[in-house]
Design a protein around this motif. Sequence first.
Motif, PDB file in Angstrom:
ATOM      1  N   ALA A  57       0.833  -1.209   0.000  1.00  0.00           N
ATOM      2  CA  ALA A  57       0.000   0.000   0.000  1.00  0.00           C
ATOM      3  C   ALA A  57       0.867   1.258   0.000  1.00  0.00           C
ATOM      4  O   ALA A  57       0.561   2.240  -0.691  1.00  0.00           O
ATOM      5  CB  ALA A  57      -0.937   0.000   1.201  1.00  0.00           C
ATOM      6  N   ASP A  58       1.955   1.234   0.762  1.00  0.00           N
ATOM      7  CA  ASP A  58       2.882   2.367   0.749  1.00  0.00           C
ATOM      8  C   ASP A  58       3.474   2.575  -0.640  1.00  0.00           C
ATOM      9  O   ASP A  58       3.585   3.702  -1.121  1.00  0.00           O
ATOM     10  CB  ASP A  58       4.015   2.150   1.753  1.00  0.00           C
ATOM     11  N   THR A  61       0.973   4.164  -2.898  1.00  0.00           N
ATOM     12  CA  THR A  61       0.819   5.577  -2.534  1.00  0.00           C
ATOM     13  C   THR A  61       1.961   6.409  -3.097  1.00  0.00           C
ATOM     14  O   THR A  61       1.736   7.478  -3.670  1.00  0.00           O
ATOM     15  CB  THR A  61       0.766   5.733  -1.009  1.00  0.00           C
ATOM     16  N   TYR A  62       3.190   5.938  -2.964  1.00  0.00           N
ATOM     17  CA  TYR A  62       4.344   6.682  -3.464  1.00  0.00           C
ATOM     18  C   TYR A  62       4.335   6.756  -4.981  1.00  0.00           C
ATOM     19  O   TYR A  62       4.865   7.697  -5.564  1.00  0.00           O
ATOM     20  CB  TYR A  62       5.651   6.063  -2.986  1.00  0.00           C
ATOM     21  N   CYS A  64       1.420   6.730  -6.946  1.00  0.00           N
ATOM     22  CA  CYS A  64       0.266   7.510  -7.424  1.00  0.00           C
ATOM     23  C   CYS A  64       0.299   8.970  -6.989  1.00  0.00           C
ATOM     24  O   CYS A  64      -0.272   9.824  -7.654  1.00  0.00           O
ATOM     25  CB  CYS A  64      -1.029   6.871  -6.949  1.00  0.00           C
ATOM     26  N   HIS A  65       0.952   9.273  -5.880  1.00  0.00           N
ATOM     27  CA  HIS A  65       0.952  10.638  -5.364  1.00  0.00           C
ATOM     28  C   HIS A  65       1.532  11.647  -6.357  1.00  0.00           C
ATOM     29  O   HIS A  65       0.940  12.712  -6.553  1.00  0.00           O
ATOM     30  CB  HIS A  65       1.686  10.694  -4.025  1.00  0.00           C
ATOM     31  N   TRP A  68      -1.065  12.708  -8.954  1.00  0.00           N
ATOM     32  CA  TRP A  68      -2.030  13.673  -8.422  1.00  0.00           C
ATOM     33  C   TRP A  68      -1.398  15.064  -8.328  1.00  0.00           C
ATOM     34  O   TRP A  68      -2.018  16.063  -8.701  1.00  0.00           O
ATOM     35  CB  TRP A  68      -2.524  13.193  -7.064  1.00  0.00           C
TER      36      TRP A  68
END
Length: 123
Positions: A57-58, A61-62, A64-65, A68
């Motif tokens: 999950a981390d 997140t790294y 996809c961030h 965004w």
Amino acid sequence: MGTLCAASAILDLLARLAPARKMALSNYLFQSVVCCLIFTAYEIATAWSTGAACCFADGITYFCHPDWLSERWLRPHRYGTVEWLLRAITLAAWPEWRRLLPDSTRQFADDGSKTDQQCPESS
């Protein structure tokens, strides 16, 4: 018909990834710095206690961030930060930093001519 739907889905995906592609060098440097700082100390120390699912999950997140952030950054700006600097060095001139407002929101001068104002600071 199925091929047409698949092509449409691919084009939609590419359109969503366009901001990240336009800021590829900035995103690469951002992810490199963040991941080096996090994975060398914090993530390795906590990986044994949190498990593989949390680490996965981390990682998502790294990944996809920056996509965004790219989309948000490119709303008022023409280029990413590093891409802008590289363009300035290549052209030996300072390129425009911010986008101009669309025609419908430009201000009119006293003589009736349009003035090109820069986008306001994003909140």
